[in-house]
Design a protein around this motif. Structure first.
Motif, PDB file in Angstrom:
ATOM      1  N   ASP A 226       0.862  -1.182   0.000  1.00 17.28           N
ATOM      2  CA  ASP A 226       0.000   0.000   0.000  1.00 17.28           C
ATOM      3  C   ASP A 226       0.905   1.241   0.000  1.00 17.28           C
ATOM      4  OD1 ASP A 226      -1.518   2.268   0.995  1.00 17.28           O
ATOM      5  OD2 ASP A 226      -3.043   0.852   1.671  1.00 17.28           O
ATOM      6  N   PRO A 227       0.692   2.188  -0.905  1.00 12.11           N
ATOM      7  CA  PRO A 227       1.563   3.371  -0.951  1.00 12.11           C
ATOM      8  C   PRO A 227       1.686   4.093   0.385  1.00 12.11           C
ATOM      9  CG  PRO A 227       0.153   3.304  -2.882  1.00 12.11           C
ATOM     10  CD  PRO A 227      -0.326   2.212  -1.979  1.00 12.11           C
ATOM     11  N   ASP A 228       0.595   4.184   1.138  1.00 15.89           N
ATOM     12  CA  ASP A 228       0.672   4.840   2.444  1.00 15.89           C
ATOM     13  C   ASP A 228       1.577   4.078   3.393  1.00 15.89           C
ATOM     14  OD1 ASP A 228      -1.018   6.767   1.531  1.00 15.89           O
ATOM     15  OD2 ASP A 228      -2.790   6.031   2.582  1.00 15.89           O
ATOM     16  N   HIS A 229       1.481   2.754   3.375  1.00 13.77           N
ATOM     17  CA  HIS A 229       2.302   1.948   4.276  1.00 13.77           C
ATOM     18  C   HIS A 229       3.767   1.947   3.845  1.00 13.77           C
ATOM     19  CE1 HIS A 229      -1.590  -0.410   5.413  1.00 13.77           C
ATOM     20  NE2 HIS A 229      -1.523   0.783   5.984  1.00 13.77           N
ATOM     21  N   LYS A 230       4.012   2.000   2.552  1.00 14.92           N
ATOM     22  CA  LYS A 230       5.397   2.114   2.090  1.00 14.92           C
ATOM     23  C   LYS A 230       6.008   3.437   2.543  1.00 14.92           C
ATOM     24  CE  LYS A 230       4.665   0.987  -2.321  1.00 14.92           C
ATOM     25  NZ  LYS A 230       4.972   0.592  -3.743  1.00 14.92           N
TER      26      LYS A 230
ATOM     27  N   PHE B  40       9.566   6.694   6.116  1.00 16.20           N
ATOM     28  CA  PHE B  40       9.798   7.693   7.157  1.00 16.20           C
ATOM     29  C   PHE B  40      10.484   7.074   8.371  1.00 16.20           C
ATOM     30  CE2 PHE B  40       6.182  10.708   5.719  1.00 16.20           C
ATOM     31  CZ  PHE B  40       7.097  11.547   5.112  1.00 16.20           C
ATOM     32  N   TYR B  41      10.057   5.850   8.752  1.00 18.65           N
ATOM     33  CA  TYR B  41      10.631   5.231   9.950  1.00 18.65           C
ATOM     34  C   TYR B  41      12.082   4.821   9.715  1.00 18.65           C
ATOM     35  CZ  TYR B  41      10.741   2.669  14.342  1.00 18.65           C
ATOM     36  OH  TYR B  41      11.055   2.252  15.620  1.00 18.65           O
ATOM     37  N   GLN B  42      12.343   4.204   8.579  1.00 16.17           N
ATOM     38  CA  GLN B  42      13.705   3.772   8.286  1.00 16.17           C
ATOM     39  C   GLN B  42      14.655   4.951   8.099  1.00 16.17           C
ATOM     40  OE1 GLN B  42      14.767   0.534   8.384  1.00 16.17           O
ATOM     41  NE2 GLN B  42      12.697   0.083   9.101  1.00 16.17           N
TER      42      GLN B  42
ATOM     43  N   ILE C  15       3.325  -4.071  11.216  1.00 16.27           N
ATOM     44  CA  ILE C  15       4.032  -3.613  12.411  1.00 16.27           C
ATOM     45  C   ILE C  15       5.410  -4.266  12.506  1.00 16.27           C
ATOM     46  CG2 ILE C  15       4.005  -3.751  14.938  1.00 16.27           C
ATOM     47  CD1 ILE C  15       0.857  -3.512  14.638  1.00 16.27           C
ATOM     48  N   ASP C  16       5.450  -5.574  12.366  1.00 18.24           N
ATOM     49  CA  ASP C  16       6.706  -6.307  12.537  1.00 18.24           C
ATOM     50  C   ASP C  16       7.723  -5.921  11.465  1.00 18.24           C
ATOM     51  OD1 ASP C  16       7.865  -8.532  14.220  1.00 18.24           O
ATOM     52  OD2 ASP C  16       8.165  -9.403  12.226  1.00 18.24           O
ATOM     53  N   PHE C  17       7.279  -5.786  10.233  1.00 20.63           N
ATOM     54  CA  PHE C  17       8.172  -5.475   9.122  1.00 20.63           C
ATOM     55  C   PHE C  17       8.602  -4.016   9.126  1.00 20.63           C
ATOM     56  CE2 PHE C  17       8.718  -4.227   4.583  1.00 20.63           C
ATOM     57  CZ  PHE C  17       9.823  -5.018   4.285  1.00 20.63           C
ATOM     58  N   THR C  18       7.674  -3.119   9.443  1.00 27.03           N
ATOM     59  CA  THR C  18       7.957  -1.686   9.368  1.00 27.03           C
ATOM     60  C   THR C  18       8.843  -1.213  10.504  1.00 27.03           C
ATOM     61  OG1 THR C  18       5.849  -1.296   8.251  1.00 27.03           O
ATOM     62  CG2 THR C  18       6.898   0.611   9.301  1.00 27.03           C
ATOM     63  N   PHE C  19       8.578  -1.698  11.716  1.00 31.24           N
ATOM     64  CA  PHE C  19       9.255  -1.158  12.891  1.00 31.24           C
ATOM     65  C   PHE C  19      10.347  -2.080  13.438  1.00 31.24           C
ATOM     66  CE2 PHE C  19       4.736   0.505  13.345  1.00 31.24           C
ATOM     67  CZ  PHE C  19       5.021   1.698  12.686  1.00 31.24           C
ATOM     68  N   GLY C  20      10.418  -3.318  12.992  1.00 32.65           N
ATOM     69  CA  GLY C  20      11.453  -4.244  13.419  1.00 32.65           C
ATOM     70  C   GLY C  20      12.714  -4.053  12.598  1.00 32.65           C
ATOM     71  N   PRO C  21      13.724  -4.936  12.786  1.00 34.29           N
ATOM     72  CA  PRO C  21      13.698  -6.127  13.645  1.00 34.29           C
ATOM     73  C   PRO C  21      14.371  -5.933  15.003  1.00 34.29           C
ATOM     74  CG  PRO C  21      15.551  -6.280  12.157  1.00 34.29           C
ATOM     75  CD  PRO C  21      14.900  -4.951  11.878  1.00 34.29           C
ATOM     76  N   ASN C  22      14.726  -4.707  15.348  1.00 34.57           N
ATOM     77  CA  ASN C  22      15.509  -4.484  16.564  1.00 34.57           C
ATOM     78  C   ASN C  22      14.632  -4.393  17.806  1.00 34.57           C
ATOM     79  OD1 ASN C  22      17.984  -4.399  15.104  1.00 34.57           O
ATOM     80  ND2 ASN C  22      17.505  -2.302  14.489  1.00 34.57           N
ATOM     81  N   TRP C  23      13.853  -5.444  18.017  1.00 36.46           N
ATOM     82  CA  TRP C  23      13.022  -5.603  19.210  1.00 36.46           C
ATOM     83  C   TRP C  23      12.664  -7.073  19.315  1.00 36.46           C
ATOM     84  CZ3 TRP C  23       7.931  -2.526  17.696  1.00 36.46           C
ATOM     85  CH2 TRP C  23       7.382  -3.062  16.538  1.00 36.46           C
TER      86      TRP C  23
ATOM     87  N   TYR D 103      -1.868  -2.431  -5.785  1.00 37.62           N
ATOM     88  CA  TYR D 103      -0.882  -3.120  -4.965  1.00 37.62           C
ATOM     89  C   TYR D 103      -1.297  -4.540  -4.612  1.00 37.62           C
ATOM     90  CZ  TYR D 103      -3.658  -1.623  -0.821  1.00 37.62           C
ATOM     91  OH  TYR D 103      -4.650  -1.411   0.116  1.00 37.62           O
ATOM     92  N   GLY D 104      -2.604  -4.857  -4.675  1.00 34.61           N
ATOM     93  CA  GLY D 104      -3.031  -6.234  -4.460  1.00 34.61           C
ATOM     94  C   GLY D 104      -2.556  -7.167  -5.558  1.00 34.61           C
ATOM     95  N   ILE D 105      -2.408  -6.635  -6.763  1.00 33.19           N
ATOM     96  CA  ILE D 105      -1.874  -7.406  -7.887  1.00 33.19           C
ATOM     97  C   ILE D 105      -0.355  -7.376  -7.872  1.00 33.19           C
ATOM     98  CG2 ILE D 105      -1.821  -7.553 -10.414  1.00 33.19           C
ATOM     99  CD1 ILE D 105      -4.592  -6.242 -10.414  1.00 33.19           C
TER     100      ILE D 105
END
Length: 338
Positions: A63-67, A72-74, A120-128, A243-245
């Protein structure tokens, strides 16, 4: 045939995926990949032995928003996620019609909360590290009020950082909203950081549509054309994309890369390269499967008359240990380390 997609109901993934891998086919499994870590261990072992890819679909990562959230987080724009809330509500036509054949004994969290677990796990991990899982829910619409089929589920997942700070995420799911609800599928996320808040709502980001006698049934009031849409392009051709395709196309590109993008003697090198993609490889799915296994056990205990259970992760009792209120002796769901 080089590849197989497994899109059976969520409690019927393992056997189909196992058989395809044994037949030396690359496999793409609908989320969740499987319902237990022992099943995940078995598929991982078989994929290694048979030298094929074993992947799982998490289309919301594309999803473009999630990407943009992950970007931003990385990049350090968003600092240290503290907690979050995610919600996905589906209409009664899903549970009472489309899924009626297999819904007995199932719950909406295993079916759709996994989208957000992986996000959550992919975006904010893996350092937890995953620390604990709890859940509750409601029954009585899809099935009997004292039965094993759940209308709605409220799941909480807690991660722990190396500095001992916790991050807690509440994920609410349901498949009993009214069929004429404007959002049809209602999706919302909010994440709170040390320095920021990210809020997203599916119905507030795009198109609203009303057509006499066609919405909200045949056409949706708030369609998500980012996910999947058919278009008349400006240059005249008709297309279907979203993005589903995209995530399915990516899997076939990865399988084709392994099989055809170079000399056969370098195939294992290409295979190893594709297995490092943590967005979809089952080897990177351990936290999500651990949460699903914990959730399923907690809901089964609640349906059996013991609500309020908690699963602790990687504690002294084992990888997954379920504790009932008032009972200090846990039930070990998985002995190995998650």
């Amino acid at each position: 045939m080089d590849a197989v997609c497994v899109a059976t109901p969520d409690d019927r993934h393992f056997e189909a995926a196992r058989d395809a891998i044994r037949a030396r086919k690359h496999v793409l499994i609908e989320k969740p990949s499987v319902l237990s870590l022992s099943e995940l261990d078995e598929l991982t072992r078989l994929a290694t032995e048979n030298e094929v890819l074993a992947k799982v679909v998490y289309h919301k990562l594309a999803d473009p928003d999630h990407k943009k959230l992950r970007t931003f987080y990385q990049d350090g724009v968003l600092k240290h996620v503290n907690n979050g809330y995610c919600s996905l509500l589906e209409p009664k036509s899903i549970s009472g019609g489309q899924f009626a054949e297999w819904i007995t004994g199932r719950n909406p969290a295993t079916y759709v909360a996994v989208h957000y677990l992986k996000l959550i796990d992919f975006t904010f991990g893996p350092n937890w590290s995953l620390d604990r899982v709890s859940a509750t829910g409601q029954r009585g619409l899809v099935g009997p009020a004292d039965g094993p089929t759940w209308d709605s589920v409220q799941l909480q997942v807690v991660y722990r950082y190396p500095d001992t700070r916790d991050a807690a995420f509440d994920i609410h799911t349901s498949w009993v909203t009214p069929d004429n609800f404007p959002g049809y599928v209602e999706q919302e996320v909010q994440f709170r950081f040390d320095n920021a808040v990210w809020s997203a709502h599916q119905r507030k980001r795009g198109v609203e549509l009303t057509v006499e006698n066609r919405t909200p049934g045949e056409l949706k009031n708030t369609p998500n054309y980012h996910y999947n849409g058919t278009f008349l392009e400006p240059w005249g051709e008709r297309s279907q994309r979203g993005y589903g395709i995209e995530v399915i196309e990516r899997f076939f590109q990865e399988a084709a890369f392994v099989e055809f993008d170079g000399p056969s003697e370098q195939r294992n090198k290409r295979l190893a390269q594709m297995r490092t993609l943590t967005y979809n490889d089952i080897t990177a799915d351990r936290n999500c499967v651990a949460i699903v296994q914990s959730l399923e056990a907690i809901l089964a205990r609640a349906a059996g008359g013991a609500p309020g259970c908690l699963v602790k992760v990687n504690g002294s009792a084992g990888g997954l240990a379920l504790y009932e209120p008032g009972n200090a002796k846990p039930l070990v769901l998985y002995e190995g380390r998650v």
